[in-house]
Design a protein around this motif. Structure first.
Motif: not given
Length: 536
Positions: A382, A385-386, A389, A414, A421, A424-425, A428-429
């Motif tokens: 997670l 991924l943040s 992005e 992913c 989670q 989902e992440r 969102f990316l």
């Protein structure tokens, strides 16, 4: 008294000073050394009786040459011995009582307020008195000494808060010595545990019992470094490489208050002493490399990265090779340890600062990120991924095309992750405006890489939120290029049919092997069964 015993004079002299310092004795008596010697000589017998003369003459005639002196008799040799020894006493008294005191100058009484001392005396800053260390593990031990040192440290802080301080070289040396004696110390060894630091949310920080003194020493050092009249050329002789290394070692402290103070001090040292900057960067790199590849235990990585976040923002353009090496050899490997969550925010900030300085580095940074991509830790995934992005928002089309294939293979994994989670992440990316723009310009390459993951989610993913996100992404791709979506769907169905054929062939192959091997032997006894299992 037949013979004068000179050691008795010294005994009398020592007894006069027993139990009190020379300062208090001189201040109370107001005596100079000549007056004191007169009082000592007054205790000595100056005349001897005739009977004593006869006795002494009978015992030692050869050494008792006498001379008539009016009312009595005096021993010439004895007087010479006394005179010579009294000269020794006089020299001793002059060494004990300085000339500035013995010439009638009014003396300063001890323990006067610090603000009442002259400016020349303020240069000393009572630093030598603060070099003494005390045991804080026992609160009832050395209480008076601890209180006295605390008061002196507070006076030093107040003095440095004013604008009247002037620092000579001797004062700078004493300041560095005092700070080194109080701050530099060895921490207890760290024993490896099953859980690394930071993974347990209930872990409480450890506080140093001597913080009441340490806090003031850190405050004094910071004010000293911030002082405008401090000569950096003189100070760097005492704030040398050894001092800086020992200062960096203090980041191992378990006390977060101490690490916060160290952060401010190291940042000030880096800004004030330009000659030490390359050494500080090299020393921090060594700490990071040792943490990543050897110990994976260090308490101050987050604070060190926070300092370097502001340091990187001040790098001149174009970036030096040394600075780029710090990025790729120190910062990128910091994504590897399990405890990356403790310092990931500061690490991301440092990496972003590098990319803002030189955007062409983003492709290499993302490749490094993919190299250390977590496989078994969903929490780390997670965080990655943040960060990914944030980096993709800064990339241009040219750099993106260099890394889009390995990047979206990882993003496809992913998207279909069973950890909702992570899935989902990843969705969102893909919905990010800039990333969606990059996907649209390279959809012929990217869509076949992630379409299979989207189709698998629609067929068998267990989480309803992930299913809804997948449908939204598919709808968005259909609006972008319907023909490409149909083409990708046809390839996906073809691959599924081929995989089912391969699975059927594999099943038939195993059946033929089992038939060729025949039925399993009939094992009746427990001993034979154990032997057969061991043979297998």
């Amino acid at each position: 008294m037949g013979c004068i015993d000179f050691p008795s004079i010294l005994t009398l002299f020592e007894y006069s000073f027993k139990g009190s310092s020379w300062l208090r004795f001189a201040a109370s008596c107001k005596l100079d050394h000549s007056t004191m010697l007169k009082q000592i000589l007054a205790k000595l017998p100056r005349k001897l009786s005739k009977s004593n003369l006869v006795d002494s003459a009978g015992s030692n005639t050869s050494s008792s040459n006498t001379t008539d002196v009016g009312n009595g008799f005096q021993f010439t040799n004895s007087c010479n011995v006394i005179s010579s020894r009294l000269n020794v006493v006089k020299r001793m008294s002059s060494s004990i009582f300085p000339a500035s005191i013995t010439t009638g100058v009014e003396m300063i009484e001890p323990h006067i307020p610090f603000n009442d001392v002259s400016n020349s005396d303020k240069q000393n800053l009572k630093l030598n008195l603060c070099c003494s260390l005390y045991d804080f593990s026992d609160p009832d031990k050395h209480t008076s000494e601890k209180d006295l040192k605390l008061r002196i440290l507070m006076e030093l802080v107040d003095f440095l808060a004013s604008d009247s301080a002037k620092f000579s070289e001797s004062t700078i040396s004493a300041m560095c010595k005092m700070c080194a004696n109080n701050l530099f110390r060895d921490f207890p060894p760290k024993y490896p545990s099953h859980y690394s630091r930071g993974e347990s949310e209930d872990e409480e920080p450890s506080f140093d019992p001597a913080w009441s003194h340490l806090q003031l020493v850190y405050d004094i050092l910071l004010r000293f470094l911030n002082y405008g009249s401090l000569d950096a050329k003189v100070a760097k002789k005492y704030l040398d490489h050894s001092f800086i290394l020992r200062l960096l070692n203090l980041f191992e402290s378990e006390d977060p208050r101490e690490r916060d103070c160290l952060k401010s001090i190291l940042h000030r040292v880096y800004g004030k002493f330009m000659a030490h900057r390359p050494f500080i960067r090299m020393a921090v790199s060594n700490i990071i490399l040792r943490f990543v590849f050897e110990t994976e235990r260090h308490n101050g990585i987050a604070e060190l990265l926070e300092i370097f976040g502001s340091v990187i923002s001040g790098f001149a353009l174009p970036l030096k090779k040394e600075h780029k090496m710090f990025l790729f050899r120190a910062l990128i490997p910091l994504h590897k340890p399990k405890s990356v969550g403790i310092y990931h925010h500061q690490l991301t900030y440092c990496v972003v600062q590098f990319i803002e300085k030189e955007p062409k580095l983003v492709g290499n940074v993302i490749q490094g990120l993919l190299r250390y991509w977590p496989v078994t830790s969903s929490q780390k995934e997670l965080m990655f991924l943040s960060e990914l992005e944030e980096l993709l928002e800064m990339i241009n089309v040219e750099e993106f095309e260099k890394i889009m294939v390995p990047l979206f293979r990882r993003i496809g994994c992913c998207l279909s992750s069973y950890h909702f989670q992570v899935a989902e992440r990843a969705h969102f990316l893909c919905n990010n405006e800039h990333i969606l723009y990059l996907i649209m310009h390279n959809r012929q390459v990217i869509m076949p890489l992630i379409f299979s993951a989207l189709e698998q989610n629609t067929q068998k993913h267990w989480n309803q939120a992930v299913l809804n996100l997948t449908q939204n992404v598919r709808k968005m791709f259909s609006e972008m290029d319907q023909e490409l979506v149909l083409e990708c769907k046809g390839k996906f169905e073809e691959e599924n049919s081929m995989s089912s054929v391969i699975a059927e062939r594999r099943r038939l192959t195993w059946e033929r092997l089992e038939n060729a091997a025949g039925p399993l032997p009939n094992i009746s006894g427990p001993l034979e069964a154990a032997t057969w299992v061991a043979a297998c």
